[in-house]
Scaffold this motif. Structure first.
Motif, PDB file in Angstrom:
ATOM      1  N   CYS A  87       0.450  -1.251   0.231  1.00 17.89           N
ATOM      2  CA  CYS A  87       0.283   0.409   0.226  1.00 17.89           C
ATOM      3  C   CYS A  87       0.719   1.620   0.201  1.00 17.89           C
ATOM      4  O   CYS A  87       0.497   2.403  -0.220  1.00 17.89           O
ATOM      5  CB  CYS A  87      -1.197  -0.096   0.671  1.00 17.89           C
ATOM      6  SG  CYS A  87      -2.039  -1.401   0.907  1.00 17.89           S
ATOM      7  N   PHE A  88       2.082   1.472   0.772  1.00 18.58           N
ATOM      8  CA  PHE A  88       2.964   2.302   0.576  1.00 18.58           C
ATOM      9  C   PHE A  88       4.205   2.326  -0.737  1.00 18.58           C
ATOM     10  O   PHE A  88       4.244   1.471  -1.706  1.00 18.58           O
ATOM     11  CB  PHE A  88       3.801   1.863   1.918  1.00 18.58           C
ATOM     12  CG  PHE A  88       3.207   2.146   3.036  1.00 18.58           C
ATOM     13  CD1 PHE A  88       2.771   3.491   3.646  1.00 18.58           C
ATOM     14  CD2 PHE A  88       2.392   1.072   3.436  1.00 18.58           C
ATOM     15  CE1 PHE A  88       1.835   3.033   4.755  1.00 18.58           C
ATOM     16  CE2 PHE A  88       2.095   1.040   4.804  1.00 18.58           C
ATOM     17  CZ  PHE A  88       1.263   1.818   4.955  1.00 18.58           C
ATOM     18  N   THR A  89       4.013   3.897  -1.033  1.00 23.05           N
ATOM     19  CA  THR A  89       5.274   4.104  -1.788  1.00 23.05           C
ATOM     20  C   THR A  89       6.297   5.247  -1.527  1.00 23.05           C
ATOM     21  O   THR A  89       5.905   4.950   0.396  1.00 23.05           O
ATOM     22  CB  THR A  89       5.150   5.052  -3.112  1.00 23.05           C
ATOM     23  OG1 THR A  89       4.349   6.142  -2.854  1.00 23.05           O
ATOM     24  CG2 THR A  89       3.838   4.070  -3.424  1.00 23.05           C
ATOM     25  N   ALA A  90       7.421   5.633  -1.681  1.00 24.95           N
ATOM     26  CA  ALA A  90       8.117   6.116  -0.852  1.00 24.95           C
ATOM     27  C   ALA A  90       8.019   7.846  -0.451  1.00 24.95           C
ATOM     28  O   ALA A  90       8.071   8.467   0.670  1.00 24.95           O
ATOM     29  CB  ALA A  90       9.585   6.439  -1.802  1.00 24.95           C
ATOM     30  N   ALA A  91       6.832   8.251  -1.365  1.00 28.53           N
ATOM     31  CA  ALA A  91       5.872   9.169  -0.732  1.00 28.53           C
ATOM     32  C   ALA A  91       4.842   9.057  -0.698  1.00 28.53           C
ATOM     33  O   ALA A  91       3.411   7.860  -2.012  1.00 28.53           O
ATOM     34  CB  ALA A  91       6.266  10.258  -1.894  1.00 28.53           C
ATOM     35  N   ASN A  92       3.871   9.311  -0.014  1.00 28.13           N
ATOM     36  CA  ASN A  92       2.665   8.685   0.049  1.00 28.13           C
ATOM     37  C   ASN A  92       1.570  10.141   0.638  1.00 28.13           C
ATOM     38  O   ASN A  92       1.958  11.220   1.197  1.00 28.13           O
ATOM     39  CB  ASN A  92       2.441   7.918   1.454  1.00 28.13           C
ATOM     40  CG  ASN A  92       3.225   6.734   1.318  1.00 28.13           C
ATOM     41  OD1 ASN A  92       2.755   5.703   0.084  1.00 28.13           O
ATOM     42  ND2 ASN A  92       4.538   6.339   1.987  1.00 28.13           N
ATOM     43  N   ARG A  93       0.141   9.944   0.273  1.00 29.96           N
ATOM     44  CA  ARG A  93      -0.637  10.373   1.146  1.00 29.96           C
ATOM     45  C   ARG A  93      -1.816   9.892   1.838  1.00 29.96           C
ATOM     46  O   ARG A  93      -2.181   9.050   1.423  1.00 29.96           O
ATOM     47  CB  ARG A  93      -1.078  11.448  -0.050  1.00 29.96           C
ATOM     48  CG  ARG A  93      -2.715  12.402  -0.118  1.00 29.96           C
ATOM     49  CD  ARG A  93      -2.886  13.272  -1.074  1.00 29.96           C
ATOM     50  NE  ARG A  93      -1.644  14.798  -0.639  1.00 29.96           N
ATOM     51  CZ  ARG A  93      -1.927  15.717  -1.710  1.00 29.96           C
ATOM     52  NH1 ARG A  93      -3.578  15.742  -2.108  1.00 29.96           N
ATOM     53  NH2 ARG A  93      -1.033  16.394  -1.314  1.00 29.96           N
ATOM     54  N   LEU A  94      -2.183  10.514   2.981  1.00 34.62           N
ATOM     55  CA  LEU A  94      -2.992   9.339   4.023  1.00 34.62           C
ATOM     56  C   LEU A  94      -4.148  11.012   3.541  1.00 34.62           C
ATOM     57  O   LEU A  94      -4.282  11.930   4.535  1.00 34.62           O
ATOM     58  CB  LEU A  94      -3.281   9.228   4.487  1.00 34.62           C
ATOM     59  CG  LEU A  94      -4.030   8.440   6.198  1.00 34.62           C
ATOM     60  CD1 LEU A  94      -4.655   7.349   5.245  1.00 34.62           C
ATOM     61  CD2 LEU A  94      -3.208   8.374   7.798  1.00 34.62           C
ATOM     62  N   GLU A  95      -5.718  10.025   3.519  1.00 32.72           N
ATOM     63  CA  GLU A  95      -6.784  11.219   3.786  1.00 32.72           C
ATOM     64  C   GLU A  95      -7.817  10.460   4.027  1.00 32.72           C
ATOM     65  O   GLU A  95      -8.319   9.456   3.501  1.00 32.72           O
ATOM     66  CB  GLU A  95      -6.955  11.644   1.586  1.00 32.72           C
ATOM     67  CG  GLU A  95      -6.027  12.398   0.883  1.00 32.72           C
ATOM     68  CD  GLU A  95      -6.430  12.338  -0.245  1.00 32.72           C
ATOM     69  OE1 GLU A  95      -6.833  13.558  -1.506  1.00 32.72           O
ATOM     70  OE2 GLU A  95      -6.730  11.499  -1.133  1.00 32.72           O
ATOM     71  N   PHE A  96      -8.822  11.853   4.473  1.00 32.27           N
ATOM     72  CA  PHE A  96     -10.295  10.956   5.273  1.00 32.27           C
ATOM     73  C   PHE A  96     -11.314  11.870   4.198  1.00 32.27           C
ATOM     74  O   PHE A  96     -11.005  13.216   4.281  1.00 32.27           O
ATOM     75  CB  PHE A  96     -10.171  11.373   7.004  1.00 32.27           C
ATOM     76  CG  PHE A  96      -8.415  10.765   7.265  1.00 32.27           C
ATOM     77  CD1 PHE A  96      -8.398   9.469   7.196  1.00 32.27           C
ATOM     78  CD2 PHE A  96      -7.744  11.375   8.737  1.00 32.27           C
ATOM     79  CE1 PHE A  96      -7.135   8.310   7.632  1.00 32.27           C
ATOM     80  CE2 PHE A  96      -7.234  10.889   9.356  1.00 32.27           C
ATOM     81  CZ  PHE A  96      -6.228   9.638   8.634  1.00 32.27           C
ATOM     82  N   MET A  97     -12.233  11.659   3.933  1.00 31.99           N
ATOM     83  CA  MET A  97     -13.286  12.724   4.072  1.00 31.99           C
ATOM     84  C   MET A  97     -14.389  12.046   4.486  1.00 31.99           C
ATOM     85  O   MET A  97     -15.265  11.091   4.951  1.00 31.99           O
ATOM     86  CB  MET A  97     -13.598  12.234   1.780  1.00 31.99           C
ATOM     87  CG  MET A  97     -12.779  11.679   1.372  1.00 31.99           C
ATOM     88  SD  MET A  97     -13.299  11.202  -0.291  1.00 31.99           S
ATOM     89  CE  MET A  97     -14.837  11.785  -1.155  1.00 31.99           C
ATOM     90  N   VAL A  98     -14.893  12.655   5.291  1.00 27.10           N
ATOM     91  CA  VAL A  98     -15.792  13.551   5.927  1.00 27.10           C
ATOM     92  C   VAL A  98     -17.446  13.561   6.092  1.00 27.10           C
ATOM     93  O   VAL A  98     -17.276  14.817   5.246  1.00 27.10           O
ATOM     94  CB  VAL A  98     -15.602  13.788   7.656  1.00 27.10           C
ATOM     95  CG1 VAL A  98     -16.728  13.703   8.622  1.00 27.10           C
ATOM     96  CG2 VAL A  98     -14.116  13.125   7.817  1.00 27.10           C
TER      97      VAL A  98
END
Length: 255
Positions: A183-194
């Motif tokens: 699931c991971f790469t060298a650069a990652n973005r974690l997002e939450f939609m609410v």
């Protein structure tokens, strides 16, 4: 003799639950015995059963189930070994595991919400990078409103609009979603939609004060384990970025 359907509290290999008492159950087939005569159970924090926290000798058993009195730690995996002996001398064994959630542990993360007065559905995100090789990770998340989580543009869980129907007067549900190294790469973005969900929507009621709250929010911790055994926690806080979203006839657009 074979053991199958070894379950913890009715679930196969559960991960991230807030367990009370542990209830272990199993089924037996292909036995020459008419019934089980005794069972032996051990629980350890390692798969080799070296760090035992529970062990029983062969004891008579009336049913293919028992409750275990264990002192559990938060965010810990426990390995369970079950050995069964039939009345005619045949025997077998099986292994399973379960993993606790936060179990009342204090949050490292902080609640994040849209700016006051902004009633758009919020999207919170954070960019981060790893130099180390990731082994696995767990995302622990809760929200005031329904929520979904995404890592590098892909939804983390197949569950949508969690926590579905929730009585916010009784409390908030905490979800745990496992992630593997892919699931991971060298650069990652974690997002939450609410979204508003049961927390803020009025569901046909004319009075806006008939819901639970007035501001959508989220709290989360991403606990990452690296191949060398080291760990890192990505927790929600003031450094997370925000953008609003709105919906028109052609779909969802980010504000």
């Amino acid at each position: 003799m074979k053991i199958y359907d070894v379950l913890i509290n009715g679930i196969r290999e559960p991960i991230g639950y807030d367990f009370g008492q542990i209830h272990l159950s199993w089924k037996v087939l292909d036995s020459i015995s008419a019934r089980a005569e005794a069972v032996e159970i051990s629980v350890s924090t390692d798969p080799d059963q070296k760090n035992l926290i529970y062990q029983s000798t062969m004891q008579p058993v009336a049913d293919n189930a028992c409750s275990l009195d264990l002192e559990l730690q938060s965010r810990t995996r426990y390995y369970v070994h079950v050995g069964v002996q039939g009345e005619d001398g045949d025997s077998t064994e099986a292994r399973t595991f379960f993993e606790t959630g936060k179990m009342g542990e204090s949050w490292r993360g902080a609640w994040i919400a849209a700016p006051a007065g902004d009633d758009r559905h919020p999207i919170f995100f954070k960019d981060f990078a790893f130099a180390e090789e990731v082994q696995n990770a767990r995302l622990y998340i809760s929200g005031a409103g329904v929520f979904e989580a995404y890592l590098n543009g892909r939804q983390i869980s197949e569950e949508r609009l969690t926590p579905y129907i929730n009585d916010y007067e009784d409390g908030l549900q905490i979800f745990c979603w496992p992630l593997d190294a892919d699931c991971f790469t060298a650069a990652n973005r974690l997002e939450f939609m609410v979204g508003k969900g049961w927390y803020m929507s009025t569901f046909g009621l004319s009075l806006k004060d008939k819901n639970f709250g007035s501001r959508m929010a989220a709290i989360a911790e991403l606990h990452v384990v690296f191949a060398d055994g080291s760990t890192r926690c990505i927790a929600t806080g003031a450094d997370w970025l925000y953008k609003g979203s709105y919906v028109d006839d052609s779909g969802i657009y980010l504000g």
